[in-house]
Design a protein around this motif. Structure first.
Motif, PDB file in Angstrom:
ATOM      1  N   PRO A 108       1.616   5.512  12.992  1.00 17.36           N
ATOM      2  CA  PRO A 108       0.858   5.886  11.787  1.00 17.36           C
ATOM      3  C   PRO A 108      -0.367   5.018  11.525  1.00 17.36           C
ATOM      4  CG  PRO A 108       3.210   5.751  11.322  1.00 17.36           C
ATOM      5  CD  PRO A 108       3.009   5.172  12.679  1.00 17.36           C
ATOM      6  N   ARG A 109      -0.342   3.744  11.964  1.00 19.85           N
ATOM      7  CA  ARG A 109      -1.460   2.816  11.733  1.00 19.85           C
ATOM      8  C   ARG A 109      -1.848   2.759  10.256  1.00 19.85           C
ATOM      9  NH1 ARG A 109      -4.846   5.008  16.902  1.00 19.85           N
ATOM     10  NH2 ARG A 109      -3.593   4.012  18.509  1.00 19.85           N
ATOM     11  N   ILE A 110      -0.892   2.430   9.440  1.00 20.29           N
ATOM     12  CA  ILE A 110      -1.124   2.352   7.994  1.00 20.29           C
ATOM     13  C   ILE A 110      -1.894   1.073   7.667  1.00 20.29           C
ATOM     14  CG2 ILE A 110       0.007   2.221   5.734  1.00 20.29           C
ATOM     15  CD1 ILE A 110       2.383   3.726   7.053  1.00 20.29           C
ATOM     16  N   PRO A 111      -3.038   1.159   7.015  1.00 19.32           N
ATOM     17  CA  PRO A 111      -3.795  -0.053   6.674  1.00 19.32           C
ATOM     18  C   PRO A 111      -2.977  -0.958   5.748  1.00 19.32           C
ATOM     19  CG  PRO A 111      -5.132   1.921   6.360  1.00 19.32           C
ATOM     20  CD  PRO A 111      -3.724   2.389   6.572  1.00 19.32           C
ATOM     21  N   TYR A 112      -3.252  -2.247   5.833  1.00 18.44           N
ATOM     22  CA  TYR A 112      -2.532  -3.199   4.988  1.00 18.44           C
ATOM     23  C   TYR A 112      -2.682  -2.870   3.513  1.00 18.44           C
ATOM     24  CZ  TYR A 112      -1.536  -6.418   8.860  1.00 18.44           C
ATOM     25  OH  TYR A 112      -1.050  -6.993  10.014  1.00 18.44           O
ATOM     26  N   ASP A 113      -3.845  -2.385   3.101  1.00 25.28           N
ATOM     27  CA  ASP A 113      -4.049  -2.142   1.673  1.00 25.28           C
ATOM     28  C   ASP A 113      -3.264  -0.934   1.167  1.00 25.28           C
ATOM     29  OD1 ASP A 113      -6.378  -1.001   3.340  1.00 25.28           O
ATOM     30  OD2 ASP A 113      -6.489   0.203   1.525  1.00 25.28           O
ATOM     31  N   GLU A 114      -2.730  -0.116   2.067  1.00 26.30           N
ATOM     32  CA  GLU A 114      -1.929   1.037   1.658  1.00 26.30           C
ATOM     33  C   GLU A 114      -0.434   0.847   1.932  1.00 26.30           C
ATOM     34  OE1 GLU A 114      -3.468   4.559   3.453  1.00 26.30           O
ATOM     35  OE2 GLU A 114      -5.515   4.234   2.713  1.00 26.30           O
ATOM     36  N   ALA A 115      -0.066  -0.290   2.495  1.00 23.28           N
ATOM     37  CA  ALA A 115       1.314  -0.500   2.943  1.00 23.28           C
ATOM     38  C   ALA A 115       2.180  -1.142   1.859  1.00 23.28           C
ATOM     39  CB  ALA A 115       1.329  -1.368   4.192  1.00 23.28           C
ATOM     40  N   VAL A 116       3.469  -0.809   1.890  1.00 24.59           N
ATOM     41  CA  VAL A 116       4.499  -1.482   1.097  1.00 24.59           C
ATOM     42  C   VAL A 116       5.608  -1.853   2.075  1.00 24.59           C
ATOM     43  CG1 VAL A 116       6.169  -1.307  -0.777  1.00 24.59           C
ATOM     44  CG2 VAL A 116       3.933  -0.176  -0.988  1.00 24.59           C
ATOM     45  N   PHE A 117       5.830  -3.157   2.282  1.00 24.42           N
ATOM     46  CA  PHE A 117       6.779  -3.651   3.279  1.00 24.42           C
ATOM     47  C   PHE A 117       8.189  -3.774   2.692  1.00 24.42           C
ATOM     48  CE2 PHE A 117       3.261  -4.304   5.863  1.00 24.42           C
ATOM     49  CZ  PHE A 117       3.546  -4.987   7.044  1.00 24.42           C
TER      50      PHE A 117
ATOM     51  N   TYR B  40      -6.366 -12.427  -4.351  1.00 19.91           N
ATOM     52  CA  TYR B  40      -6.761 -12.977  -3.056  1.00 19.91           C
ATOM     53  C   TYR B  40      -6.571 -11.981  -1.912  1.00 19.91           C
ATOM     54  CZ  TYR B  40      -6.604 -15.705   1.234  1.00 19.91           C
ATOM     55  OH  TYR B  40      -6.814 -16.168   2.515  1.00 19.91           O
ATOM     56  N   LEU B  41      -7.583 -11.897  -1.064  1.00 22.28           N
ATOM     57  CA  LEU B  41      -7.504 -11.193   0.219  1.00 22.28           C
ATOM     58  C   LEU B  41      -8.317 -11.999   1.226  1.00 22.28           C
ATOM     59  CD1 LEU B  41      -8.028  -7.409  -0.646  1.00 22.28           C
ATOM     60  CD2 LEU B  41      -5.992  -8.422   0.378  1.00 22.28           C
ATOM     61  N   PRO B  42      -7.763 -12.312   2.405  1.00 19.35           N
ATOM     62  CA  PRO B  42      -8.559 -13.028   3.411  1.00 19.35           C
ATOM     63  C   PRO B  42      -9.629 -12.128   4.019  1.00 19.35           C
ATOM     64  CG  PRO B  42      -6.409 -12.461   4.284  1.00 19.35           C
ATOM     65  CD  PRO B  42      -6.397 -12.058   2.846  1.00 19.35           C
ATOM     66  N   ASP B  43     -10.644 -12.732   4.575  1.00 13.93           N
ATOM     67  CA  ASP B  43     -11.709 -11.964   5.219  1.00 13.93           C
ATOM     68  C   ASP B  43     -11.204 -11.360   6.529  1.00 13.93           C
ATOM     69  OD1 ASP B  43     -13.461 -12.669   3.211  1.00 13.93           O
ATOM     70  OD2 ASP B  43     -14.147 -14.471   4.260  1.00 13.93           O
ATOM     71  N   LYS B  44     -11.535 -10.114   6.773  1.00 10.88           N
ATOM     72  CA  LYS B  44     -11.242  -9.408   8.023  1.00 10.88           C
ATOM     73  C   LYS B  44      -9.750  -9.364   8.354  1.00 10.88           C
ATOM     74  CE  LYS B  44     -15.637 -10.711  10.183  1.00 10.88           C
ATOM     75  NZ  LYS B  44     -16.272 -11.336  11.360  1.00 10.88           N
ATOM     76  N   ALA B  45      -8.908  -9.515   7.369  1.00  8.55           N
ATOM     77  CA  ALA B  45      -7.467  -9.523   7.636  1.00  8.55           C
ATOM     78  C   ALA B  45      -6.711  -9.147   6.369  1.00  8.55           C
ATOM     79  CB  ALA B  45      -7.013 -10.899   8.134  1.00  8.55           C
ATOM     80  N   GLY B  46      -5.403  -8.999   6.504  1.00  8.87           N
ATOM     81  CA  GLY B  46      -4.541  -8.724   5.362  1.00  8.87           C
ATOM     82  C   GLY B  46      -3.737  -9.949   4.987  1.00  8.87           C
TER      83      GLY B  46
ATOM     84  N   LYS C 265      -0.986   5.436  -6.646  1.00  2.00           N
ATOM     85  CA  LYS C 265      -1.864   6.421  -7.278  1.00  2.00           C
ATOM     86  C   LYS C 265      -3.216   5.829  -7.611  1.00  2.00           C
ATOM     87  CE  LYS C 265      -2.025   9.593 -11.247  1.00  2.00           C
ATOM     88  NZ  LYS C 265      -1.304  10.049 -12.474  1.00  2.00           N
ATOM     89  N   HIS C 266      -3.288   4.503  -7.771  1.00  2.00           N
ATOM     90  CA  HIS C 266      -4.516   3.857  -8.244  1.00  2.00           C
ATOM     91  C   HIS C 266      -5.064   2.895  -7.195  1.00  2.00           C
ATOM     92  CE1 HIS C 266      -4.195   5.585 -12.246  1.00  2.00           C
ATOM     93  NE2 HIS C 266      -2.904   5.286 -12.224  1.00  2.00           N
ATOM     94  N   PRO C 267      -6.055   3.328  -6.434  1.00  2.00           N
ATOM     95  CA  PRO C 267      -6.602   2.481  -5.367  1.00  2.00           C
ATOM     96  C   PRO C 267      -7.247   1.196  -5.857  1.00  2.00           C
ATOM     97  CG  PRO C 267      -7.951   4.461  -5.687  1.00  2.00           C
ATOM     98  CD  PRO C 267      -6.698   4.659  -6.472  1.00  2.00           C
ATOM     99  N   ILE C 268      -7.626   1.126  -7.140  1.00  2.00           N
ATOM    100  CA  ILE C 268      -8.206  -0.114  -7.647  1.00  2.00           C
ATOM    101  C   ILE C 268      -7.189  -1.254  -7.588  1.00  2.00           C
ATOM    102  CG2 ILE C 268      -7.571   0.301 -10.069  1.00  2.00           C
ATOM    103  CD1 ILE C 268     -10.828  -1.325  -8.731  1.00  2.00           C
ATOM    104  N   LEU C 269      -5.900  -0.924  -7.497  1.00  2.00           N
ATOM    105  CA  LEU C 269      -4.841  -1.938  -7.429  1.00  2.00           C
ATOM    106  C   LEU C 269      -4.596  -2.451  -6.015  1.00  2.00           C
ATOM    107  CD1 LEU C 269      -2.231  -0.324  -9.848  1.00  2.00           C
ATOM    108  CD2 LEU C 269      -3.590  -2.389 -10.278  1.00  2.00           C
ATOM    109  N   HIS C 270      -5.138  -1.787  -5.025  1.00  2.00           N
ATOM    110  CA  HIS C 270      -4.914  -2.235  -3.636  1.00  2.00           C
ATOM    111  C   HIS C 270      -6.181  -1.989  -2.815  1.00  2.00           C
ATOM    112  CE1 HIS C 270      -3.959   2.051  -2.515  1.00  2.00           C
ATOM    113  NE2 HIS C 270      -3.470   2.061  -3.745  1.00  2.00           N
ATOM    114  N   GLN C 271      -7.146  -2.848  -3.071  1.00  2.00           N
ATOM    115  CA  GLN C 271      -8.440  -2.721  -2.423  1.00  2.00           C
ATOM    116  C   GLN C 271      -8.439  -3.261  -0.995  1.00  2.00           C
ATOM    117  OE1 GLN C 271     -11.825  -1.572  -4.141  1.00  2.00           O
ATOM    118  NE2 GLN C 271      -9.959  -0.404  -4.426  1.00  2.00           N
ATOM    119  N   GLU C 272      -9.358  -2.750  -0.204  1.00  2.00           N
ATOM    120  CA  GLU C 272      -9.503  -3.217   1.177  1.00  2.00           C
ATOM    121  C   GLU C 272     -10.196  -4.576   1.228  1.00  2.00           C
ATOM    122  OE1 GLU C 272     -11.508  -1.619   5.359  1.00  2.00           O
ATOM    123  OE2 GLU C 272     -11.299  -0.270   3.629  1.00  2.00           O
TER     124      GLU C 272
END
Length: 626
Positions: free
Chosen positions: A124-133, A357-363, A491-498
């Motif tokens: 699926p290649r789910i991006p980190y910003d859309e994932a729930v582990f 916090y989000l690191p640059d070029k990574a999750g 539902k709200h992408p503002i809560l999990h930005q890239e």
């Protein structure tokens, strides 16, 4: 004339079927070494086949043994007088009972039988910003009779629970060690019964089982004791294929001690990516070659998680990233957010930094609990670890848990204490899911699973670690709240930005992407003594799936033991605030915070959170002021 050995290939190590026989490769510094073949049905030794000096390349011996059917034999190697299992074995056939004493000289390796129909499987290649582990132990997840699955404690058991995992919003499973390992080694260890009287040691002749599996393993084979059938390879592939079919991922933990060969790690990850279609790897161990793995072309679309990556040696070399696949995975968030949860001072500003916090070029993977330490339910029920059942007089495990029992240690009779614990667990769920990076929850925390205060149950193959699914009904309110907040986050992408929010109005829309507020709008109090704050996220900086701007979201957080009123900033004309959810009763919700009601605020009860969302105001709907 060409040498007859020129066609031999020492890699990969181990054994592999070839036309007309089986090719064996074994690394040894002993001259006297070779292969032991066994009947796969009876276990009877069939042949002892020595390697010759002519079959040595460097320190690797390799030869092809003709006229052998892979399904008919298993094997070990020997060197001198020692018989050793193949550390590179691809399968260990047969049905194994977890925790049962190993046969002398270790497991007999075999071969992956036949091909496998992946039926067009795609990761699926789910991006980190859309994932729930969701971190789980393969055995503990479904071993308890309350799990209701047919194949308890196995890969197949997890597959039966995919509908449940999908229902609670999970996208990515992280498995504790699921490769082959020996769980019963160690003559000085002691296994513990299902119940052990606190402070009393179990009988001397009983052995402890390595339930977790964080030790050097057989890194090329799924764990046979985690298979309901005698074919762990096929069962593991079935699980991966079923997860992918449901747009879910599988990430594996790999623990490499100092004794593991660092040069071999890339090959191990390549093998699981190619043979088993796994979606990523959580690497554990010191001084691993993560910089090299980060730039590995085959792993470029596989999630790779480690304690941290060197900014100058890794990120700066990755100019264009088609699929950001690296992620930081460490305990920094856990400790600071636990301090905020229990109301410590001098932590609010640091906690807000963690939440954006989000690191640059990574999750980044963030969590409040994990397989080690207290579960979420125990985090709010125990001030101290209670590891007596481990047989080490409570000396093992971390003594710094940053937990708070809410006024009563362990199981509580007081209704007031039980209600406060529920509120604190809801607060933890909100903190976890309203933080920008990738949330991870440990199995069962979504419905209040407990390990009875044991924060180091590495040897507990029993009800302490087996998930009690009956708690879903008992703790229904917490379980439903988890699902509600997960759904809200998605539902709200503002809560999990890239990318990281920068607290600036870089769209020139009149609002920064993220802002903080106190008893007066736009004026937060972040002094060390303060424990409450309002967080506003502007939906203009994020687009929903249909291309529309997201909503404004206001998170009112009060970890103080007194109630506080937080000011609400003015929304654009024609909009007002509406409550989305709260962790405690809210006595009054403002109708609007705009020109109609510029001084709006919300009262937040002690140790609670309120989440508001912008909606079209009733005045605007009725055709009032424009």
């Amino acid at each position: 004339m060409a040498n007859e050995n020129d066609n031999r290939n020492p890699y990969p190590l181990g054994a592999r079927p070839e036309a007309g026989g089986i090719s064996f490769s074994f690394a040894s510094d002993e001259a006297d070494c070779g292969i032991l073949l066994y009947d796969s049905r009876t276990g009877r030794q069939l042949q002892r086949i020595p390697f010759s000096e002519a079959e040595r390349m460097g320190n690797i011996y390799c030869k092809t043994v003709p006229d052998i059917r892979p399904e008919a034999v298993t094997y070990r190697f020997y060197k001198g007088q020692e018989i050793v299992p193949d550390e590179h074995g691809r399968a260990f056939p047969g049905k194994y009972v977890f925790g049962k004493k190993e046969e002398k000289n270790g497991k007999r390796a075999g071969f992956i039988s036949g091909g496998y129909d992946w039926a067009g499987d795609r990761c699926p290649r789910i991006p980190y910003d859309e994932a729930v582990f969701y971190c789980l132990h393969v055995r503990g997840f479904t071993k308890h009779v309350s799990s209701g699955v047919e194949n308890r404690g196995t890969f197949a058991g997890i597959e039966e629970k995919i509908p449940y995992l999908s229902e609670i919003g999970i996208t990515t499973l992280e498995l504790q060690p699921a490769y082959e390992f020996t769980e019963t080694e160690g003559e000085t260890d002691r296994k513990l019964p299902a119940y052990c009287v606190p402070g009393k040691m179990p009988p001397e002749d009983e052995k402890r089982v390595n339930y977790w599996g964080y030790k050097r393993g057989f890194y090329y084979a799924p764990k046979a004791a985690y298979a309901a059938s005698g074919n762990a390879s096929k069962e593991f592939k079935n699980l991966v294929r079923a997860l992918h079919k449901n747009n879910m991922e599988l990430v594996m933990q790999f623990y490499f001690p100092e004794s593991a060969d660092r040069n071999e790690i890339p090959g191990i990850l390549h093998f699981w990516a190619l043979e088993y279609h796994v979606d990523g790897f959580h690497l554990m161990g010191e001084n691993l070659p993560v910089d090299m793995l980060a730039g590995d072309h085959l792993l470029a679309d596989k999630k790779i998680m480690y304690y941290g990556f060197g900014q100058e040696t890794v990120y700066d070399k990755i100019n264009t990233v088609r699929f950001p696949h690296l992620a930081e995975y460490n305990d920094g968030y856990l400790y600071d957010m636990r301090r905020l949860l229990k109301g410590d001072e001098n932590i609010l500003g640091c906690a807000l930094g963690h939440m954006r916090y989000l690191p640059d070029k990574a999750g980044r993977i963030h969590y409040l609990t994990n397989y080690y330490g207290f579960t979420l339910a125990d985090l709010v029920a125990y001030d101290y670890k209670h590891n007596e059942a481990n047989g080490e007089e409570n000396r093992d495990g971390n003594s710094c848990n940053l937990s708070w029992n809410c006024g009563e240690e362990g199981a509580a009779r007081s209704r007031r204490v039980r209600q406060l614990r529920l509120r604190q667990m809801k607060n933890a769920v909100c903190m976890l899911l309203l933080t920008q990076s990738t949330p991870l929850i440990f199995m069962g925390d979504e419905f209040g699973n407990t390990q009875r205060g044991n924060n180091n149950p590495w040897c507990q193959d029993n009800g302490i670690c087996w998930l009690d699914w009956g708690l879903i009904k008992k703790n229904k309110e917490l379980h439903e709240f988890w699902k509600q907040v997960v759904s809200f986050r998605k539902k709200h992408p503002i809560l999990h930005q890239e990318r990281r929010l920068c607290l600036m109005d870089h769209l020139s829309c009149g609002y920064p992407d993220l802002s903080y507020h106190g008893e007066s709008a736009w004026r937060p109090c972040l002094e060390g003594y303060n424990r409450y704050v309002g967080i506003m996220l502007c939906g203009k900086y994020a687009k929903n799936a249909d291309g529309r701007e997201d909503d404004f979201i206001y998170i009112a957080m009060n970890m103080h033991w007194e109630s506080h009123r937080l000011a609400l900033p003015r929304l654009p004309k024609g909009m007002c605030w509406r409550m989305a959810f709260a962790t405690a009763e809210v006595k009054d919700i403002p109708e609007a915070a705009g020109e109609e009601n510029p001084d709006s605020s919300v009262a937040v009860e002690p140790r609670s959170m309120v989440v508001l969302i912008s909606v079209e105001s009733s005045v605007s709907k009725k055709g009032g002021k424009k």
